[in-house]
Design an enzyme around this catalytic site. Sequence first.
Site, PDB file in Angstrom:
ATOM      1  N   TYR A 168      -9.345  32.349  44.386  1.00 56.60           N
ATOM      2  CA  TYR A 168      -8.939  33.705  44.024  1.00 56.60           C
ATOM      3  C   TYR A 168      -9.872  34.341  43.239  1.00 56.60           C
ATOM      4  CZ  TYR A 168      -5.673  37.490  44.391  1.00 56.60           C
ATOM      5  OH  TYR A 168      -5.200  38.656  44.950  1.00 56.60           O
ATOM      6  N   ARG A 228      -7.162  48.883  50.021  1.00 54.46           N
ATOM      7  CA  ARG A 228      -7.727  48.848  48.671  1.00 54.46           C
ATOM      8  C   ARG A 228      -7.787  47.431  48.053  1.00 54.46           C
ATOM      9  NH1 ARG A 228      -7.047  48.648  43.502  1.00 54.46           N
ATOM     10  NH2 ARG A 228      -5.074  47.483  43.766  1.00 54.46           N
ATOM     11  N   LYS A 279      -2.858  34.756  47.290  1.00 53.28           N
ATOM     12  CA  LYS A 279      -1.728  34.960  46.522  1.00 53.28           C
ATOM     13  C   LYS A 279      -0.709  34.004  47.016  1.00 53.28           C
ATOM     14  CE  LYS A 279      -2.342  38.741  44.285  1.00 53.28           C
ATOM     15  NZ  LYS A 279      -2.136  39.300  42.787  1.00 53.28           N
ATOM     16  N   GLU A 284       0.969  44.507  48.350  1.00 51.35           N
ATOM     17  CA  GLU A 284      -0.575  43.952  47.849  1.00 51.35           C
ATOM     18  C   GLU A 284      -1.481  44.876  48.266  1.00 51.35           C
ATOM     19  OE1 GLU A 284      -2.379  41.979  44.966  1.00 51.35           O
ATOM     20  OE2 GLU A 284      -0.145  41.450  45.437  1.00 51.35           O
ATOM     21  N   ASP A 285      -2.389  45.523  47.401  1.00 51.88           N
ATOM     22  CA  ASP A 285      -3.546  45.998  47.718  1.00 51.88           C
ATOM     23  C   ASP A 285      -3.643  47.262  48.918  1.00 51.88           C
ATOM     24  OD1 ASP A 285      -4.653  44.638  46.001  1.00 51.88           O
ATOM     25  OD2 ASP A 285      -6.041  43.556  47.341  1.00 51.88           O
ATOM     26  N   ASP A 328       2.837  44.153  43.421  1.00 54.63           N
ATOM     27  CA  ASP A 328       2.137  43.244  42.468  1.00 54.63           C
ATOM     28  C   ASP A 328       1.037  44.223  41.751  1.00 54.63           C
ATOM     29  OD1 ASP A 328       1.629  40.849  40.941  1.00 54.63           O
ATOM     30  OD2 ASP A 328      -0.240  40.621  42.007  1.00 54.63           O
ATOM     31  N   ASP A 329       0.527  44.997  42.342  1.00 53.06           N
ATOM     32  CA  ASP A 329      -0.654  45.891  41.883  1.00 53.06           C
ATOM     33  C   ASP A 329      -0.208  46.667  40.767  1.00 53.06           C
ATOM     34  OD1 ASP A 329      -3.040  44.878  43.373  1.00 53.06           O
ATOM     35  OD2 ASP A 329      -1.664  45.876  44.994  1.00 53.06           O
ATOM     36  N   ASN A 346     -10.941  43.971  38.648  1.00 54.20           N
ATOM     37  CA  ASN A 346     -11.647  42.815  39.310  1.00 54.20           C
ATOM     38  C   ASN A 346     -11.952  43.216  40.596  1.00 54.20           C
ATOM     39  OD1 ASN A 346      -9.367  41.761  41.016  1.00 54.20           O
ATOM     40  ND2 ASN A 346      -8.626  41.428  38.975  1.00 54.20           N
TER      41      ASN A 346
END
Length: 584
Positions: A136, A189, A207, A278-279, A301-302, A441
């Site tokens: 990850y 993203r 994930k 996610e993203d 989660d972000d 990150n």
Amino acid sequence: MKGRKTRSFSGVMCSGFEDACIASTKLQPNNKREPTPLTSPAGYVSRRGVDLLHDPATNKGTAFTEAERDALGLRGLLPAHVQAQQEQVKRVLANLRRESTPLERYIFLIALLDRNETLFYRTLVDHIEEIVPLIYTPTVGQACQEYSNIFRRTRGLFVTANDRGRVAEVLRNWPERDVRVIVVTDGERVLGLGDLGANGMGIPVGKLILYSACAGIPPSQCLPVTIDVGTNNTALLADPLYLGLNQRRIRGEEYDSLLHEFMSAATEVFPRALIQFEDFAHNNAFRLLKKYRESVCSFNDDMQGTAAVALAGLYGALRITGGSLADQRLVFFGAGEAGIGIANLVVAAMAEKGLSQSAARTRCWFVDSKGLVVSNRDDLAEHKRSFAHDHEFLSDGAAIVEAIKPTVLVGVTGKAGVFSHRILEAAAKVNTRPIIFALSNPTSVAECTGEEAYRWTNGRAIFASGSPFDPVRIGDQKFVPAQGNNVYIFPGVGLGVIACASRLVTNEMFLAAAHALAQQVSQTDLNEGRVYPRLSAIREVSVSVAAAVVETARRQNLATREIPGDINSHIRSMMFEPNYPVYA
């Protein structure tokens, strides 16, 4: 011979995960695949010979016993020496460490996952501190950038803009029916790397690997999904090897209707699944969470996972600095979903301590790409307005720190070097122990390195980052940077939601998760400057987080399954251990 009974699901030993021990499927007349639990008297492994070896869920490689080799048609298909699983792990590690770059090690590990699922998870669980950064963050960022080039074997489902009207049909092509966790992205993203389109599939795959390794969710119950609506990344559109839809992203009603069809189909086909966003890009992330959080068991989660990790880190830092949460003043560099998510959870935590919502919001300040977010600006997106305060507009970062005098700097910009020498010096001038969280990150986009944070504050910073950094030595002092990795939160939250079959995921659950995580930080950790526990303790951390989520779900009347007796013990009993099954 029709098959052999076994004591496991998919080659992974289970110790009580309710309805979880699923290995093979039987095609029913209605064309729906129904799970056959291998723990039942009718359980069997349906493959023999090379088919057994070629299925990563059943393959044991050189660990098949002499009896199994005879019974399952494997005699002659394997070298003579029967190896214990730990012998295999040693060979895996030796070969892994021969690879010269993190990306090559990532490819090696994914190849192992495609070949022998149980051995992959055994190696990961037993050597988690070494392997998580490879599987990850930070390595997964490069793996996503190179996804189309290093593609070997599909993992997960791609739902494309061309699938409108038949999304449920696409989802039914997934071979497992008892899916409990779906991680979905549209790849717009990805980490701090921007729009990677279908290449973003590396994120939900990664994930869900962490869900299994860190919280014991069986791999068969995990489904990665990429919603491929195109990409605006011109380099990808010009790349003949790019594997996604070669078109610019769809927007507006066309996009919304596809996402709504997906959410409806997912809850129909996999009615017990938790859905993790996610993203997604900022605007879509805020909208989707707002639209579905009260009707679908889902979270982002972000926003929410990152928020809980950051809040837990702040609790840990305050054990070093002293003082209460309500007395802190935070400046966020970056006003997207991560920053707003953290601020909202901090406000909720401050409100728990007796502050009003409005007073708590005045403790949180934002800096976006133009400068300080203040109330007299007329260019603010809706999600920023509740944190726009009365103050003169400033655009220089160091001047902002000197004016606002924050106790905490939070970096969520996705831009390297934002925390400059001047900014960190300014933070050290207004604080005896400045709290510096550079959370972006992968490593290439971190706001500052651990060494910069410590050196430019004369060793006084309490530092945490989104990506791992090596220990830093300044004179006789050794500093160990803490990684504020979402892996400390989302697997445990998912485990807790599944354990009690919660109908929804709430902000209160993330507050409880942050408290539970903070309680796992030892005094030894704090003495080294670490505000998070060691990653080697992650499975116990996940148990504590899951238990806190279960208790919160009970209080909110959201739990639909009762957990008997000691919650922690019951949750531990549900988690799979990646040990080989016995085919006998």
